[in-house]
Design a protein around this motif. Structure first.
Motif, PDB file in Angstrom:
ATOM      1  N   GLU A   1     -22.340   5.180  -6.309  1.00 55.82           N
ATOM      2  CA  GLU A   1     -22.645   3.988  -5.518  1.00 55.82           C
ATOM      3  C   GLU A   1     -21.378   3.217  -5.182  1.00 55.82           C
ATOM      4  N   LEU A   2     -21.397   2.521  -4.036  1.00 59.20           N
ATOM      5  CA  LEU A   2     -20.288   1.645  -3.689  1.00 59.20           C
ATOM      6  C   LEU A   2     -20.214   0.539  -4.730  1.00 59.20           C
ATOM      7  N   SER A   3     -19.008   0.284  -5.212  1.00 56.98           N
ATOM      8  CA  SER A   3     -18.860  -0.653  -6.315  1.00 56.98           C
ATOM      9  C   SER A   3     -17.536  -1.375  -6.177  1.00 56.98           C
ATOM     10  N   ALA A   4     -17.596  -2.694  -6.010  1.00 58.20           N
ATOM     11  CA  ALA A   4     -16.354  -3.436  -5.868  1.00 58.20           C
ATOM     12  C   ALA A   4     -16.582  -4.917  -6.127  1.00 58.20           C
ATOM     13  N   ASN A   5     -15.525  -5.576  -6.541  1.00 55.49           N
ATOM     14  CA  ASN A   5     -15.517  -7.033  -6.659  1.00 55.49           C
ATOM     15  C   ASN A   5     -15.068  -7.568  -5.299  1.00 55.49           C
ATOM     16  N   TRP A   6     -16.046  -7.700  -4.389  1.00 58.02           N
ATOM     17  CA  TRP A   6     -15.709  -8.026  -3.001  1.00 58.02           C
ATOM     18  C   TRP A   6     -15.021  -9.382  -2.864  1.00 58.02           C
ATOM     19  N   LYS A   7     -15.426 -10.346  -3.670  1.00 57.54           N
ATOM     20  CA  LYS A   7     -14.809 -11.669  -3.573  1.00 57.54           C
ATOM     21  C   LYS A   7     -13.323 -11.581  -3.870  1.00 57.54           C
ATOM     22  N   LEU A   8     -12.968 -10.861  -4.927  1.00 54.93           N
ATOM     23  CA  LEU A   8     -11.565 -10.696  -5.279  1.00 54.93           C
ATOM     24  C   LEU A   8     -10.815  -9.930  -4.204  1.00 54.93           C
ATOM     25  N   LEU A   9     -11.387  -8.826  -3.737  1.00 55.07           N
ATOM     26  CA  LEU A   9     -10.705  -8.002  -2.746  1.00 55.07           C
ATOM     27  C   LEU A   9     -10.532  -8.725  -1.414  1.00 55.07           C
ATOM     28  N   ARG A  10     -11.555  -9.460  -1.005  1.00 57.87           N
ATOM     29  CA  ARG A  10     -11.423 -10.221   0.243  1.00 57.87           C
ATOM     30  C   ARG A  10     -10.298 -11.243   0.126  1.00 57.87           C
ATOM     31  N   GLY A  11     -10.199 -11.864  -1.037  1.00 53.47           N
ATOM     32  CA  GLY A  11      -9.119 -12.822  -1.254  1.00 53.47           C
ATOM     33  C   GLY A  11      -7.757 -12.166  -1.128  1.00 53.47           C
ATOM     34  N   TRP A  12      -7.620 -10.994  -1.708  1.00 49.00           N
ATOM     35  CA  TRP A  12      -6.338 -10.281  -1.619  1.00 49.00           C
ATOM     36  C   TRP A  12      -6.024  -9.905  -0.179  1.00 49.00           C
ATOM     37  N   VAL A  13      -7.043  -9.438   0.547  1.00 57.39           N
ATOM     38  CA  VAL A  13      -6.829  -9.067   1.947  1.00 57.39           C
ATOM     39  C   VAL A  13      -6.408 -10.279   2.763  1.00 57.39           C
ATOM     40  N   HIS A  14      -7.098 -11.395   2.573  1.00 55.71           N
ATOM     41  CA  HIS A  14      -6.786 -12.610   3.331  1.00 55.71           C
ATOM     42  C   HIS A  14      -5.416 -13.168   2.974  1.00 55.71           C
ATOM     43  N   GLN A  15      -4.936 -12.871   1.779  1.00 55.34           N
ATOM     44  CA  GLN A  15      -3.595 -13.307   1.371  1.00 55.34           C
ATOM     45  C   GLN A  15      -2.494 -12.395   1.912  1.00 55.34           C
ATOM     46  N   GLY A  16      -2.875 -11.354   2.615  1.00 58.91           N
ATOM     47  CA  GLY A  16      -1.898 -10.431   3.162  1.00 58.91           C
ATOM     48  C   GLY A  16      -1.326  -9.463   2.142  1.00 58.91           C
ATOM     49  N   LEU A  17      -2.066  -9.237   1.045  1.00 57.28           N
ATOM     50  CA  LEU A  17      -1.532  -8.410  -0.032  1.00 57.28           C
ATOM     51  C   LEU A  17      -1.590  -6.919   0.272  1.00 57.28           C
ATOM     52  N   VAL A  18      -2.423  -6.502   1.238  1.00 63.92           N
ATOM     53  CA  VAL A  18      -2.415  -5.092   1.617  1.00 63.92           C
ATOM     54  C   VAL A  18      -1.028  -4.710   2.124  1.00 63.92           C
ATOM     55  N   GLY A  19      -0.500  -5.514   3.020  1.00 63.75           N
ATOM     56  CA  GLY A  19       0.826  -5.252   3.562  1.00 63.75           C
ATOM     57  C   GLY A  19       1.922  -5.397   2.525  1.00 63.75           C
ATOM     58  N   LYS A  20       1.805  -6.413   1.668  1.00 64.98           N
ATOM     59  CA  LYS A  20       2.831  -6.632   0.654  1.00 64.98           C
ATOM     60  C   LYS A  20       2.869  -5.487  -0.348  1.00 64.98           C
ATOM     61  N   VAL A  21       1.709  -5.044  -0.784  1.00 61.65           N
ATOM     62  CA  VAL A  21       1.646  -3.923  -1.729  1.00 61.65           C
ATOM     63  C   VAL A  21       2.145  -2.645  -1.074  1.00 61.65           C
ATOM     64  N   TRP A  22       1.782  -2.439   0.196  1.00 59.29           N
ATOM     65  CA  TRP A  22       2.240  -1.235   0.882  1.00 59.29           C
ATOM     66  C   TRP A  22       3.763  -1.233   1.016  1.00 59.29           C
ATOM     67  N   ASP A  23       4.330  -2.360   1.403  1.00 60.19           N
ATOM     68  CA  ASP A  23       5.789  -2.436   1.528  1.00 60.19           C
ATOM     69  C   ASP A  23       6.468  -2.172   0.187  1.00 60.19           C
ATOM     70  N   HIS A  24       5.893  -2.705  -0.878  1.00 58.04           N
ATOM     71  CA  HIS A  24       6.445  -2.458  -2.210  1.00 58.04           C
ATOM     72  C   HIS A  24       6.368  -0.969  -2.557  1.00 58.04           C
ATOM     73  N   THR A  25       5.216  -0.370  -2.324  1.00 65.46           N
ATOM     74  CA  THR A  25       5.013   1.037  -2.671  1.00 65.46           C
ATOM     75  C   THR A  25       5.975   1.934  -1.908  1.00 65.46           C
ATOM     76  N   VAL A  26       6.090   1.717  -0.612  1.00 63.95           N
ATOM     77  CA  VAL A  26       7.009   2.510   0.211  1.00 63.95           C
ATOM     78  C   VAL A  26       8.447   2.262  -0.219  1.00 63.95           C
ATOM     79  N   GLY A  27       8.755   1.024  -0.587  1.00 64.23           N
ATOM     80  CA  GLY A  27      10.109   0.713  -1.034  1.00 64.23           C
ATOM     81  C   GLY A  27      10.484   1.475  -2.291  1.00 64.23           C
ATOM     82  N   VAL A  28       9.567   1.552  -3.251  1.00 61.46           N
ATOM     83  CA  VAL A  28       9.835   2.293  -4.485  1.00 61.46           C
ATOM     84  C   VAL A  28      10.015   3.775  -4.179  1.00 61.46           C
ATOM     85  N   ILE A  29       9.089   4.329  -3.393  1.00 58.93           N
ATOM     86  CA  ILE A  29       9.139   5.765  -3.092  1.00 58.93           C
ATOM     87  C   ILE A  29      10.405   6.102  -2.294  1.00 58.93           C
ATOM     88  N   ASP A  30      10.677   5.323  -1.253  1.00 56.07           N
ATOM     89  CA  ASP A  30      11.863   5.602  -0.432  1.00 56.07           C
ATOM     90  C   ASP A  30      13.142   5.413  -1.225  1.00 56.07           C
TER      91      ASP A  30
END
Length: 332
Positions: A296-325
């Motif tokens: 079943e789909l399972s998530a803490n949507w309130k928490l995840l929506r907050g992270w998305v609205h804070q722009g953390l998808v982009g921040k985490v992605w930039d961090h991840t790519v930075g470490v790998i690169d």
């Protein structure tokens, strides 16, 4: 809950589907990954299965003959690699890219419980963080061109999707806040947000971040075996293996075979279409599904929506790519 009989009915029909599925498995030499590979090899029509692991000799003796006996039409290819290292991930992906024109399924379930704190590889990445997040993301980005040529590509990452709790926003490398529980929670959050970015950038690919729950694998025994040396450590390991592990498997854990069947369902079911193939999108992160142990789909949507609205998808992605690169650039 997706009923187990429904799962088995779906899985048993896989033989009738288009032959020639190509799948890449990491973390499939034991535990949930091995059980999933076994289920799919048994059920698919002439698949090609790549299994990435550390010991070719052990695999060829203990696993490959059994897997081949399940399906004489399956092509099973073992690639020896230490995927705690990003350079090894790159090497594996390059080998697959020279041999295949498409990849239909990328299944990832390697893991390491950091009982005694961080364990750094020679690339200066913690082993738990590399196996749970950075290495998995590198596999995806390397194999996206092959996934994109599949008619129904899926990435299934077995970690803890839907169990996101906290993210150290100002310490994304977890240099100052490392502990066993912090590493597990932080990697789960980093992984979900990075998969959300990848799903948005690759709408033809379906992404499933699965939480298997308690499963009767060797993870508990391995955790006890990782305790500090000495008399106390030895005593603790004995107590764990003799008493705790049997109780865990008997009363708390799902059988590893059932988990494998369920992950095979997650890997192939139409319940989790890509963003471009989905008519409606009940999942908040379009094309990414956070799935619990029972499908079943399972998530803490309130928490995840907050992270998305804070722009953390982009921040985490930039961090991840930075470490790998940062690691891969030094090795070019």
């Amino acid at each position: 809950m997706v009923d187990l009989q429904f799962v088995r009915g779906h899985n048993s029909a896989l033989k009738a589907q288009t032959p020639g599925l190509v799948a890449v498995f990491t973390g499939a030499t034991k535990g949930i990954g091995a059980a999933t590979a076994q289920a799919l090899i048994k059920l698919l029509n002439t698949p090609t299965i790549y299994i990435v692991g550390r010991s070719e000799e052990k695999f060829s003796i203990s696993q490959q003959p059994h897997l081949q006996a399940l399906n004489s039409g399956a092509r099973i290819v073992f690639i020896r690699a230490d995927i705690t290292l990003l350079r090894e991930v790159d090497r594996v992906c390059a080998l697959i890219a020279t041999a295949e024109k498409k990849v239909d399924l990328l299944f990832m379930s390697p893991g390491f419980v950091p009982v005694n704190g961080p364990h750094y590889t020679d690339e200066k990445i913690d082993k738990c963080m590399s196996l749970s997040h950075y290495g998995r993301i590198r596999f995806i980005t390397n194999l996206v061109p092959l996934l994109s040529t599949s008619p129904g590509p899926r990435v299934l990452s077995v970690l803890a999707g839907g169990a996101e709790r906290c993210l150290w926003v100002n310490d994304l490398s977890l240099a100052s806040n490392y502990s066993m529980l912090a590493a597990i929670d932080h990697m789960t959050a980093l992984h979900t947000l990075s998969l959300a970015h990848l799903a948005a950038q690759n709408p033809s690919v379906s992404f499933v971040h699965a939480h298997p729950g308690f499963v009767g694998t060797d993870v508990v025994a391995d955790a006890f075996g990782s305790l500090a040396p000495g008399v106390f450590g030895a005593l603790t390991r004995v107590v764990g293996r003799v008493f705790v592990v049997p109780v865990f498997r008997a009363f708390m854990a799902m059988a590893v075979e059932e988990s494998g069947e369920r992950q095979a369902f997650h890997a192939t079911s139409g319940r989790y279409p890509s963003a471009s193939a989905s008519i409606s999108a009940p999942e908040m992160l379009g094309g990414l599904y956070l799935v619990d142990s029972l499908g079943e789909l399972s998530a803490n949507w309130k928490l995840l929506r907050g992270w998305v609205h804070q722009g953390l998808v982009g921040k985490v992605w930039d961090h991840t790519v930075g470490v790998i690169d940062g690691v891969c650039a030094k090795q070019r």
